[in-house]
Design an enzyme around this catalytic site. Structure first.
Site, PDB file in Angstrom:
ATOM      1  N   LEU A  18       0.820  -1.155   0.137  1.00 48.84           N
ATOM      2  CA  LEU A  18       0.128   0.109   0.007  1.00 48.84           C
ATOM      3  C   LEU A  18       0.920   1.258   0.059  1.00 48.84           C
ATOM      4  O   LEU A  18       0.424   2.167  -0.706  1.00 48.84           O
ATOM      5  CB  LEU A  18      -1.046  -0.062   1.225  1.00 48.84           C
ATOM      6  N   GLY A  19       1.949   1.186   0.469  1.00 47.66           N
ATOM      7  CA  GLY A  19       2.629   2.268   0.679  1.00 47.66           C
ATOM      8  C   GLY A  19       3.993   2.341   1.684  1.00 47.66           C
ATOM      9  O   GLY A  19       4.134   1.256   2.502  1.00 47.66           O
ATOM     10  N   GLY A  21       6.190   4.947   4.515  1.00 44.61           N
ATOM     11  CA  GLY A  21       6.026   6.058   5.201  1.00 44.61           C
ATOM     12  C   GLY A  21       7.524   6.187   6.074  1.00 44.61           C
ATOM     13  O   GLY A  21       8.186   5.221   5.917  1.00 44.61           O
ATOM     14  N   GLY A  22       7.324   7.176   6.932  1.00 47.23           N
ATOM     15  CA  GLY A  22       8.728   7.218   7.616  1.00 47.23           C
ATOM     16  C   GLY A  22       8.721   6.377   8.759  1.00 47.23           C
ATOM     17  O   GLY A  22       9.864   6.043   9.455  1.00 47.23           O
ATOM     18  N   MET A  23       7.673   5.475   9.108  1.00 53.32           N
ATOM     19  CA  MET A  23       7.648   4.571  10.197  1.00 53.32           C
ATOM     20  C   MET A  23       7.900   3.462   9.706  1.00 53.32           C
ATOM     21  O   MET A  23       8.482   2.485  10.501  1.00 53.32           O
ATOM     22  CB  MET A  23       6.173   4.800  10.953  1.00 53.32           C
ATOM     23  N   GLY A  24       7.382   2.966   8.496  1.00 52.86           N
ATOM     24  CA  GLY A  24       7.604   1.707   7.930  1.00 52.86           C
ATOM     25  C   GLY A  24       6.862   1.523   6.583  1.00 52.86           C
ATOM     26  O   GLY A  24       6.367   2.257   6.152  1.00 52.86           O
ATOM     27  N   VAL A  26       3.721  -0.719   4.437  1.00 51.44           N
ATOM     28  CA  VAL A  26       2.252  -1.039   4.754  1.00 51.44           C
ATOM     29  C   VAL A  26       1.623  -1.873   3.691  1.00 51.44           C
ATOM     30  O   VAL A  26       1.970  -1.491   2.729  1.00 51.44           O
ATOM     31  CB  VAL A  26       1.369   0.177   4.762  1.00 51.44           C
ATOM     32  N   LYS A  40       1.122  -3.121   9.042  1.00 59.04           N
ATOM     33  CA  LYS A  40       2.277  -2.071   8.940  1.00 59.04           C
ATOM     34  C   LYS A  40       3.471  -2.849   9.551  1.00 59.04           C
ATOM     35  O   LYS A  40       3.428  -3.446  10.689  1.00 59.04           O
ATOM     36  CB  LYS A  40       1.974  -0.774   9.961  1.00 59.04           C
ATOM     37  N   ASP A 135      -3.880  13.965  17.575  1.00 55.67           N
ATOM     38  CA  ASP A 135      -3.839  14.411  16.030  1.00 55.67           C
ATOM     39  C   ASP A 135      -4.748  14.256  15.317  1.00 55.67           C
ATOM     40  O   ASP A 135      -4.678  13.667  14.232  1.00 55.67           O
ATOM     41  CB  ASP A 135      -2.313  13.510  15.582  1.00 55.67           C
TER      42      ASP A 135
END
Length: 648
Positions: A18-19, A21-24, A26, A40, A135
């Protein structure tokens, strides 16, 4: 999926990426029972940091405490694995930011009320679990047929531990500046009321397409100052919504309603989403189900590596061919070999290609949180916008194929101008959009908006384009008169009606735009030069009063009008003094179609503090009276113009 991607994580079979990101990373995955999930997996470099592991474990624990009401439920996790992971229910819906900023524009009041009710219910459940989300923002709200879902609990904390407000010990911001509460920006203790303030900002965004406190174009600290001290800008919010939103945005946390009160008092329409959004949801859900209805081999692509295990395909393995060769697992074991696949039928290959292309378009949205949406930007839900993967073509589409995907058709290029309020002869609010060539995602549009006592210029991102329609998304403000008064333009759609006419829409606002001129020499030569007003008083002191304008040549965005006003200073009793007040203002050109619109006047630097002018923007007219040219400056309101005669 890449060759180095795992074929499965825990009990879940991976279907596509799926993508990132900065964290991991997915992944889209399926459980043994056939449920679609998003998994994730934390990046290896972050997994090596004990502090980050603790943060990730807190995120998973927060999700588990909430339990899935109004959020995406946790279906499995292992925060102690070599590569920590969490699997949550896949949410088949776009983010609020995508719908409002890219696809649809501001939502109707009934939808915003239903959105408030759904988010209020979800926040109430979160707060009852003893958590504060901290958030809540448009990209962390997903829209589904059954209502909104809140995602991304990466910085959610227990109520009794949230004492750092919006700042970390190093002074870094925790949260998203445009959607933070006053308590967060001040670094004070936050509680459930902080989420309610953020909810108010989210609802204002849903109703108008922009944050009620502006953007960070003028700096993050200036934005945070406005949140803490200024009233929200609810100019374009429907009257039926302003009371609720203003109550949520109260500076005093004790004055805000609770999430439960919001959920209980707001009506929910059925269906709650506009028909266009619901239709897209249905099409994309059907595409996902068809694409992943069966795997390439007719059975599982791997055997689970055991609790917490992650099965990996060997480097260079031919995943499309279903190579059964086992590879090392994240826990040091070896995944059980997969059964040898039968030859892949043509339909399975087609489904794999459709899913791969479709998932690629969702990567950006997927990297934003732990619940993810399949929501491509193309008109039909695929990168090409025509129901085919990007790069595909068919007979009769040579004109579209000859330019980059998403490039602006030639018929749209150039400038367009329209009147939003008033008439073409007496405008009260105008918009100009100039489109240049560029791919989807580029800031290919420059807009100029005059109205409500301000001139706003900026650049808008090109979302999509075809032969009949151009869609513009998020914008960046480049000029604001007065300073820091402009919000970024909302979602805009341009629909071509003829080579000279198009229809402009932004939410509920609509207008007809006409082709306009471009260039650096817009004003007619007879406008240029110095013009002087007759003295306001008669007698010996008449020469102490000066009112004149100087008109210079220029393009849209240039200061073409300069006004000089000189008059005697007076004392408290109104008596004239010997010295004079000398004021000079300038105004920026905003349109190229007569009458020529200029923005509000701006005092030149170093102006006398007694210089005061309430300017709403103007339009310029040159007429003839008794054989003499008269230059008229009309305020954009129902008053008489200021009249000047040639002084050169």
């Amino acid at each position: 999926m890449n060759a180095e991607d795992p074929v499965g994580i825990g009990p879940f079979r991976l279907i596509g990426r799926l993508g990132v990101g900065g964290m991991g990373r997915v992944f889209l995955a399926r459980s043994a029972g056939g449920r679609t999930v998003a998994v994730k997996v934390v990046h290896a470099e972050l997994a090596a940091q004990d502090e980050f592991r603790r943060r990730f474990a807190r995120e998973v624990e927060a999700l588990e405490r909430v339990g899935g009401t109004g959020t995406a439920p946790v279906l499995g996790s292992d925060t102690t694995a070599a590569s920590p992971w969490v699997a949550i229910g896949y949410v088949p819906g776009p983010s609020l930011r995508t719908v409002v900023g890219d696809e649809y524009g501001p939502l109707p009041p009934a939808t915003v009320r239903a959105l408030g009710a759904g988010l209020g219910k979800a926040l109430d459940h979160i707060h009852r679990a003893g958590l504060v989300h901290r958030d809540l923002k448009p990209s962390n709200v997903l829209l589904t047929v059954d209502g909104p879902r809140i995602i991304d609990f990466g910085i959610a904390r227990a109520v009794d531990t949230v004492t750092d407000g919006g700042l970390t010990s190093t002074g870094a911001v925790v949260g998203s500046p445009g959607f933070m509460s006053p308590e967060q920006v001040r670094g004070e203790k936050v509680g459930p009321a902080s989420d309610v303030f953020c909810l108010g900002s989210v609802l204002a965004y849903a109703a108008t397409g922009r944050s009620p406190f502006g953007t960070s174009d003028s700096g993050v600290h200036a934005l945070m100052f406005r949140i803490a001290n200024d009233d929200p800008d609810l100019t374009d919010v429907a009257p039926a919504l302003t009371g609720l939103i203003r109550a949520c945005l109260a500076k005093d946390p004790a004055a805000r309603p609770t999430a439960a009160e919001i959920a209980e008092t707001l009506p929910v329409a059925d269906p709650w989403l506009p028909a266009d959004v619901l239709a897209r949801l249905g099409r994309h859900a059907a595409r996902i189900l068809e694409a992943e209805g069966t795997d390439d081999t007719g059975g599982p692509a791997y055997e689970p590596a055991g609790p917490g295990g992650t099965a990996y395909a060997p480097p260079g393995a031919d995943r499309a061919a279903g190579d059964p060769t086992p590879g090392p697992s994240a826990t040091g074991g070896t995944a059980a070999p997969a059964p040898a696949p039968a030859p892949e039928p043509p339909r399975a290959r087609s489904r794999r290609r459709v899913l791969t292309a479709a998932l690629a378009t969702a990567a950006v949205a997927a990297a934003a949180g732990v619940g993810y949406a399949f929501w491509p930007l193309g008109g039909s839900g695929t990168p090409g916008g025509d129901g085919k993967p990007a790069g595909s073509s068919s007979a009769g589409s040579s004109s579209a194929a000859s330019r980059p995907a998403g490039a602006v058709p030639a018929a749209f290029l150039g400038a367009w101008e329209g009147v939003l309020q008033g008439t073409p002869e007496h405008p009260r609010e105008t918009v100009r959009i100039e489109l240049s060539q560029g791919p989807a995602g580029s800031k290919a549009a420059v807009y100029t908006h005059v109205g409500d006592g301000r001139l706003c210029m900026g650049r808008s991102r090109l979302v999509s384009a075809d032969e009949d329609k151009v869609v513009l998304g998020e914008s960046t403000v480049t000029t604001s008169v007065p300073a820091q008064r402009c919000m970024a333009a909302a979602h805009q759609t341009l629909t071509l009606r003829s080579p000279e006419v198009l229809e402009w829409t932004s939410g509920a606002a609509k207008a007809t735009f006409h082709k306009a001129r471009t260039g650096s020499e817009i004003l007619p030569a007879e406008y240029l030069g110095r013009w002087k007003m007759a003295p306001l008083v008669e007698g010996p002191e008449a020469d102490r009063y000066t009112d004149e304008v100087t008109v210079a040549q220029g393009a849209v965005g240039a200061a073409v009008l300069r006004t000089l006003s000189v008059y005697p200073r007076t004392d408290e009793q109104g008596n004239t003094l010997l010295d004079a007040v000398n004021c000079t203002w300038t105004a920026i050109l905003a349109t190229t179609t007569p009458p020529y619109v200029t923005g509000p006047m701006t005092l030149e630097p170093g102006a006398d503090p007694d210089c005061v002018r309430d300017d709403l923007g103007s339009y310029l007219v040159l007429t003839t009276y008794k054989g003499e040219k008269v230059f008229q400056v009309y305020p954009m309101t129902d008053t008489e113009p200021a009249e000047y005669r040639r002084a050169d």
